[in-house]
Scaffold this motif. Sequence first.
Motif, PDB file in Angstrom:
ATOM      1  N   LEU A 140       0.858  -1.185   0.000  1.00  0.00           N
ATOM      2  CA  LEU A 140       0.000   0.000   0.000  1.00  0.00           C
ATOM      3  C   LEU A 140       0.894   1.235   0.000  1.00  0.00           C
ATOM      4  O   LEU A 140       1.587   1.521   0.979  1.00  0.00           O
ATOM      5  N   ASP A 141       0.860   1.964  -1.111  1.00  0.00           N
ATOM      6  CA  ASP A 141       1.781   3.074  -1.337  1.00  0.00           C
ATOM      7  C   ASP A 141       0.980   4.375  -1.441  1.00  0.00           C
ATOM      8  O   ASP A 141       0.211   4.554  -2.396  1.00  0.00           O
ATOM      9  N   PRO A 142       1.116   5.290  -0.479  1.00  0.00           N
ATOM     10  CA  PRO A 142       0.308   6.514  -0.503  1.00  0.00           C
ATOM     11  C   PRO A 142       0.866   7.556  -1.465  1.00  0.00           C
ATOM     12  O   PRO A 142       2.076   7.778  -1.541  1.00  0.00           O
ATOM     13  N   GLY A 143      -0.031   8.181  -2.199  1.00  0.00           N
ATOM     14  CA  GLY A 143       0.360   9.308  -3.043  1.00  0.00           C
ATOM     15  C   GLY A 143       0.072  10.598  -2.296  1.00  0.00           C
ATOM     16  O   GLY A 143      -1.074  10.852  -1.908  1.00  0.00           O
ATOM     17  N   ALA A 144       1.102  11.401  -2.063  1.00  0.00           N
ATOM     18  CA  ALA A 144       0.909  12.651  -1.308  1.00  0.00           C
ATOM     19  C   ALA A 144      -0.262  13.449  -1.901  1.00  0.00           C
ATOM     20  O   ALA A 144      -0.461  13.454  -3.117  1.00  0.00           O
ATOM     21  N   PRO A 145      -1.061  14.107  -1.022  1.00  0.00           N
ATOM     22  CA  PRO A 145      -0.876  14.286   0.414  1.00  0.00           C
ATOM     23  C   PRO A 145      -1.347  13.121   1.282  1.00  0.00           C
ATOM     24  O   PRO A 145      -1.322  13.215   2.505  1.00  0.00           O
ATOM     25  N   ALA A 146      -1.810  12.029   0.688  1.00  0.00           N
ATOM     26  CA  ALA A 146      -2.144  10.851   1.481  1.00  0.00           C
ATOM     27  C   ALA A 146      -0.876  10.320   2.147  1.00  0.00           C
ATOM     28  O   ALA A 146       0.233  10.505   1.635  1.00  0.00           O
ATOM     29  N   ASP A 147      -1.042   9.664   3.295  1.00  0.00           N
ATOM     30  CA  ASP A 147       0.107   9.102   3.993  1.00  0.00           C
ATOM     31  C   ASP A 147      -0.261   7.742   4.559  1.00  0.00           C
ATOM     32  O   ASP A 147      -1.282   7.149   4.159  1.00  0.00           O
ATOM     33  N   VAL A 148       0.535   7.247   5.485  1.00  0.00           N
ATOM     34  CA  VAL A 148       0.305   5.900   5.995  1.00  0.00           C
ATOM     35  C   VAL A 148      -1.022   5.789   6.742  1.00  0.00           C
ATOM     36  O   VAL A 148      -1.587   4.691   6.853  1.00  0.00           O
ATOM     37  N   VAL A 149      -1.569   6.889   7.229  1.00  0.00           N
ATOM     38  CA  VAL A 149      -2.877   6.848   7.883  1.00  0.00           C
ATOM     39  C   VAL A 149      -3.936   6.380   6.877  1.00  0.00           C
ATOM     40  O   VAL A 149      -4.792   5.546   7.195  1.00  0.00           O
ATOM     41  N   SER A 176       9.288   2.888   4.882  1.00  0.00           N
ATOM     42  CA  SER A 176       9.316   4.145   4.130  1.00  0.00           C
ATOM     43  C   SER A 176       7.988   4.840   4.384  1.00  0.00           C
ATOM     44  O   SER A 176       7.678   5.174   5.513  1.00  0.00           O
ATOM     45  N   ALA A 177       7.152   4.997   3.365  1.00  0.00           N
ATOM     46  CA  ALA A 177       5.917   5.764   3.541  1.00  0.00           C
ATOM     47  C   ALA A 177       4.676   4.909   3.687  1.00  0.00           C
ATOM     48  O   ALA A 177       3.638   5.404   4.100  1.00  0.00           O
ATOM     49  N   GLY A 178       4.772   3.620   3.343  1.00  0.00           N
ATOM     50  CA  GLY A 178       3.554   2.835   3.220  1.00  0.00           C
ATOM     51  C   GLY A 178       3.445   1.678   4.171  1.00  0.00           C
ATOM     52  O   GLY A 178       4.087   1.630   5.230  1.00  0.00           O
ATOM     53  N   ASP A 268       3.743   9.479  12.067  1.00  0.00           N
ATOM     54  CA  ASP A 268       4.905   9.156  12.897  1.00  0.00           C
ATOM     55  C   ASP A 268       4.636   8.025  13.888  1.00  0.00           C
ATOM     56  O   ASP A 268       5.572   7.496  14.499  1.00  0.00           O
ATOM     57  N   GLN A 269       3.373   7.630  14.051  1.00  0.00           N
ATOM     58  CA  GLN A 269       3.075   6.512  14.946  1.00  0.00           C
ATOM     59  C   GLN A 269       3.602   5.185  14.407  1.00  0.00           C
ATOM     60  O   GLN A 269       3.801   4.245  15.182  1.00  0.00           O
ATOM     61  N   LEU A 270       3.807   5.113  13.113  1.00  0.00           N
ATOM     62  CA  LEU A 270       4.257   3.863  12.499  1.00  0.00           C
ATOM     63  C   LEU A 270       5.641   4.021  11.872  1.00  0.00           C
ATOM     64  O   LEU A 270       5.934   3.439  10.820  1.00  0.00           O
ATOM     65  N   VAL A 271       6.491   4.809  12.523  1.00  0.00           N
ATOM     66  CA  VAL A 271       7.893   4.931  12.128  1.00  0.00           C
ATOM     67  C   VAL A 271       8.722   4.325  13.251  1.00  0.00           C
ATOM     68  O   VAL A 271       8.601   4.722  14.412  1.00  0.00           O
ATOM     69  N   PHE A 272       9.562   3.353  12.904  1.00  0.00           N
ATOM     70  CA  PHE A 272      10.311   2.619  13.922  1.00  0.00           C
ATOM     71  C   PHE A 272      11.800   2.599  13.596  1.00  0.00           C
ATOM     72  O   PHE A 272      12.197   2.324  12.457  1.00  0.00           O
ATOM     73  N   THR A 273      12.607   2.883  14.600  1.00  0.00           N
ATOM     74  CA  THR A 273      14.061   2.852  14.489  1.00  0.00           C
ATOM     75  C   THR A 273      14.574   1.476  14.912  1.00  0.00           C
ATOM     76  O   THR A 273      13.824   0.673  15.490  1.00  0.00           O
ATOM     77  N   PRO A 274      15.863   1.185  14.669  1.00  0.00           N
ATOM     78  CA  PRO A 274      16.402  -0.089  15.153  1.00  0.00           C
ATOM     79  C   PRO A 274      16.203  -0.285  16.655  1.00  0.00           C
ATOM     80  O   PRO A 274      15.871  -1.393  17.103  1.00  0.00           O
ATOM     81  N   GLY A 275      16.380   0.770  17.438  1.00  0.00           N
ATOM     82  CA  GLY A 275      16.160   0.653  18.880  1.00  0.00           C
ATOM     83  C   GLY A 275      14.719   0.331  19.213  1.00  0.00           C
ATOM     84  O   GLY A 275      14.445  -0.490  20.111  1.00  0.00           O
ATOM     85  N   ASP A 276      13.786   0.968  18.509  1.00  0.00           N
ATOM     86  CA  ASP A 276      12.364   0.663  18.714  1.00  0.00           C
ATOM     87  C   ASP A 276      12.085  -0.810  18.439  1.00  0.00           C
ATOM     88  O   ASP A 276      11.347  -1.475  19.179  1.00  0.00           O
ATOM     89  N   VAL A 277      12.665  -1.302  17.355  1.00  0.00           N
ATOM     90  CA  VAL A 277      12.383  -2.680  16.941  1.00  0.00           C
ATOM     91  C   VAL A 277      12.960  -3.675  17.940  1.00  0.00           C
ATOM     92  O   VAL A 277      12.319  -4.682  18.269  1.00  0.00           O
TER      93      VAL A 277
END
Length: 299
Positions: A140-149, A176-178, A268-277
């Motif tokens: 699922l790939d959002p086209g701006a202004p749509a996003d992961v929400v 990434s974005a999706g 930003d709720q679904l952005v995860f760093t290595p530490g988060d993971v």
Amino acid sequence: MADLVHVDGRELRVSNLAKELYPGFTKAQVISYYVELAPVLLPHVAGRPVTLRRWPDGVGAGSFVQKHAARDVPDWLRTELVAGRGDTPVRHAVLDEPAALVWAANLAALELHVPQWRFGAPGSDEQGSPRPPDLLVLDLDPGAPADVVACCAVALRLREVLAEDGLTARAKTSGSAGLHLLVPVRPGEPGATSTYAKALARRLAAEEPERVVWQMTRALRPGRVFVDWSQNNPAKTTVAAYSLRGRHSPTVSTPVTWDEVAACTRADQLVFTPGDVRARVETHGDLLAGMDGDAAELP
């Protein structure tokens, strides 16, 4: 200067450990991440030919895609031939053990991409032979202004439709974005997953044409979610679960719960760093564990 390391009885030479592959994040940290995540990552790449996306000079410089395993690969690293364009097969690496992840990370291969099928297991009658797809993927790939929400809303509807067809979907971020939906299936005809995924994408686009698009045409995507069904082509690949992504800072393609998908109101709720993971795995284990047991036949 190369350093000698030992991983599960394998001896490897690694180099340039202090080089920053992301701002403030070194090759040593990339290698450490992949070693620590090996128990949950390997089940999602084992037996599958890997395509590496490499950033030798870090994410601020260029990258390139490597399919062919170089001639100087370690003699213990599993490689298999995959049909390529024309008559020339391509020898891919297969990452079946922690040391193989270190080998890839030492090449500054931040991203690990695999197809939706596996080779036959070593020692079996099908060893070295590509098996039919055992996984269906919807990107699922959002086209701006749509996003992961927006992707999350589409994912919830797709989950319902898949369930009606007797299929069980799990979700992960793309890093990434999706968002990616992973659906285990019982191996059948090689083109069956692609045919089904395309029909599903078209159905959703017909239901919600203002929110969903199934065509490849980029001009149709702004403000909509593109349901990319094409990654089910046996020749294509998708970034693996727990793989890093080559963005301006280290993010990870991370399995998420359906509760997290339903509750997402900000990207930003679904952005995860290595530490988060690392922390998520300590708490939840692998949210994709046991997928093979959910495999069902396509309708």
